[in-house]
Design a protein around this motif. Sequence first.
Motif, short mmCIF file in Angstrom:
data_model
loop_
_atom_site.label_atom_id
_atom_site.label_comp_id
_atom_site.label_asym_id
_atom_site.label_seq_id
_atom_site.Cartn_x
_atom_site.Cartn_y
_atom_site.Cartn_z
N GLU A 130 0.84 -1.21 0.00
CA GLU A 130 0.00 0.00 0.00
C GLU A 130 0.87 1.26 0.00
O GLU A 130 0.61 2.20 -0.74
CB GLU A 130 -0.90 -0.02 1.24
CG GLU A 130 -1.81 1.17 1.38
CD GLU A 130 -2.61 1.11 2.68
OE1 GLU A 130 -2.77 2.17 3.29
OE2 GLU A 130 -3.06 0.02 3.07
N ASN A 131 1.91 1.25 0.83
CA ASN A 131 2.80 2.41 0.90
C ASN A 131 3.58 2.62 -0.39
O ASN A 131 3.76 3.76 -0.84
CB ASN A 131 3.76 2.28 2.09
CG ASN A 131 3.03 2.40 3.41
OD1 ASN A 131 2.14 3.23 3.58
ND2 ASN A 131 3.39 1.57 4.36
N VAL A 132 4.02 1.53 -1.00
CA VAL A 132 4.75 1.64 -2.27
C VAL A 132 3.82 2.18 -3.35
O VAL A 132 4.20 3.07 -4.11
CB VAL A 132 5.36 0.28 -2.68
CG1 VAL A 132 5.89 0.32 -4.10
CG2 VAL A 132 6.47 -0.11 -1.71
N ILE A 133 2.61 1.67 -3.41
CA ILE A 133 1.66 2.14 -4.42
C ILE A 133 1.40 3.63 -4.26
O ILE A 133 1.36 4.37 -5.25
CB ILE A 133 0.35 1.31 -4.36
CG1 ILE A 133 0.62 -0.10 -4.90
CG2 ILE A 133 -0.78 1.99 -5.12
CD1 ILE A 133 -0.52 -1.09 -4.68
N GLU A 134 1.27 4.09 -3.03
CA GLU A 134 1.06 5.53 -2.79
C GLU A 134 2.24 6.36 -3.27
O GLU A 134 2.07 7.53 -3.65
CB GLU A 134 0.81 5.78 -1.31
CG GLU A 134 -0.52 5.27 -0.82
CD GLU A 134 -0.69 5.35 0.69
OE1 GLU A 134 0.24 5.83 1.39
OE2 GLU A 134 -1.74 4.91 1.18
N ALA A 135 3.43 5.80 -3.26
CA ALA A 135 4.64 6.54 -3.64
C ALA A 135 4.93 6.50 -5.14
O ALA A 135 5.82 7.23 -5.61
CB ALA A 135 5.84 5.98 -2.88
N LEU A 136 4.22 5.70 -5.91
CA LEU A 136 4.55 5.53 -7.32
C LEU A 136 4.55 6.82 -8.14
O LEU A 136 5.46 7.02 -8.94
CB LEU A 136 3.63 4.48 -7.97
CG LEU A 136 3.87 3.05 -7.49
CD1 LEU A 136 2.85 2.10 -8.14
CD2 LEU A 136 5.29 2.59 -7.74
N PRO A 137 3.58 7.73 -7.97
CA PRO A 137 3.66 8.96 -8.76
C PRO A 137 4.94 9.76 -8.48
O PRO A 137 5.60 10.23 -9.42
CB PRO A 137 2.41 9.74 -8.33
CG PRO A 137 1.45 8.67 -7.90
CD PRO A 137 2.31 7.63 -7.23
N ARG A 138 5.32 9.89 -7.22
CA ARG A 138 6.56 10.60 -6.88
C ARG A 138 7.77 9.86 -7.42
O ARG A 138 8.72 10.47 -7.91
CB ARG A 138 6.69 10.77 -5.37
CG ARG A 138 5.87 11.88 -4.80
CD ARG A 138 6.12 12.02 -3.29
NE ARG A 138 5.45 13.19 -2.76
CZ ARG A 138 4.91 13.25 -1.56
NH1 ARG A 138 4.97 12.22 -0.74
NH2 ARG A 138 4.31 14.35 -1.15
N LEU A 139 7.76 8.54 -7.29
CA LEU A 139 8.89 7.76 -7.78
C LEU A 139 9.07 7.97 -9.27
O LEU A 139 10.19 8.19 -9.76
CB LEU A 139 8.66 6.27 -7.48
CG LEU A 139 9.71 5.32 -8.07
CD1 LEU A 139 11.10 5.62 -7.51
CD2 LEU A 139 9.32 3.88 -7.80
N GLY A 140 7.98 7.94 -10.00
CA GLY A 140 8.06 8.15 -11.45
C GLY A 140 8.63 9.50 -11.80
O GLY A 140 9.42 9.63 -12.74
N ARG A 141 8.25 10.52 -11.06
CA ARG A 141 8.78 11.88 -11.33
C ARG A 141 10.29 11.93 -11.08
O ARG A 141 11.02 12.55 -11.84
CB ARG A 141 8.03 12.92 -10.50
CG ARG A 141 6.63 13.19 -11.02
CD ARG A 141 5.97 14.41 -10.39
NE ARG A 141 5.68 14.26 -8.98
CZ ARG A 141 4.56 13.70 -8.49
NH1 ARG A 141 3.66 13.21 -9.30
NH2 ARG A 141 4.38 13.64 -7.19
N VAL A 142 10.74 11.29 -10.00
CA VAL A 142 12.18 11.28 -9.71
C VAL A 142 12.93 10.53 -10.82
O VAL A 142 13.96 11.01 -11.32
CB VAL A 142 12.48 10.65 -8.34
CG1 VAL A 142 13.97 10.40 -8.15
CG2 VAL A 142 11.96 11.54 -7.22
N VAL A 143 12.42 9.39 -11.21
CA VAL A 143 13.07 8.60 -12.26
C VAL A 143 13.13 9.40 -13.54
O VAL A 143 14.19 9.50 -14.19
CB VAL A 143 12.33 7.25 -12.46
CG1 VAL A 143 12.80 6.56 -13.73
CG2 VAL A 143 12.51 6.36 -11.25
N GLU A 144 12.03 9.99 -13.92
CA GLU A 144 11.98 10.75 -15.16
C GLU A 144 12.91 11.96 -15.12
O GLU A 144 13.59 12.26 -16.10
CB GLU A 144 10.53 11.18 -15.46
CG GLU A 144 10.31 11.52 -16.90
CD GLU A 144 8.85 11.41 -17.30
OE1 GLU A 144 8.61 11.00 -18.42
OE2 GLU A 144 7.98 11.73 -16.46
N LYS A 145 12.98 12.62 -14.00
CA LYS A 145 13.87 13.78 -13.84
C LYS A 145 15.32 13.42 -14.18
O LYS A 145 16.02 14.18 -14.83
CB LYS A 145 13.80 14.30 -12.40
CG LYS A 145 14.82 15.35 -12.06
CD LYS A 145 14.77 15.71 -10.59
CE LYS A 145 15.92 16.64 -10.21
NZ LYS A 145 15.93 16.92 -8.77
#
Length: 148
Positions: A130-145
């Motif tokens: 659940e916690n990882v799923i909540e973090a996915l949008p932020r994670l994607g932004r960091v990766v893309e950056k």
Amino acid sequence: MALTLKAALLDSDKRGFVVTDLENLVDEEVKDKSGLSGGVIKTGYAAVKKVKPGIIWGVIDTLLDEFVEALEPHWTAYSASPTGDFGAYLASHPQPVSEALLGVTDRRAQRSSRQAITSIYSKLRPKAQENVIEALPRLGRVVEKHSV
């Protein structure tokens, strides 16, 4: 976009910046937790950081190669027809992405010889997805950056 996440995120000139941004992501995710379980997470996280400063950065750095490997197929699929941002893409595939990322920590916990770590991990693991799923949008932004 970079051809591979490995080339983009694990480059020795960028790695420290990637790890720092991921540490900031974890800090933000913890800060945003609420309720009783959020209070427990915040308290535990603060205690770990106080007892061993730099531990979060070090753990992320240690696991980064495996996390990148787990994300690579999702990055490849996203890159084939990028729509929106990578965070939105990850959030639209929550089960396979979170399972891939948690597979990294599951394997690491299984290999650990330290009973305290395996005990704590086993207690936190049920809520981890659940916690990882909540973090996915932020994670994607960091990766893309870091991959452009």
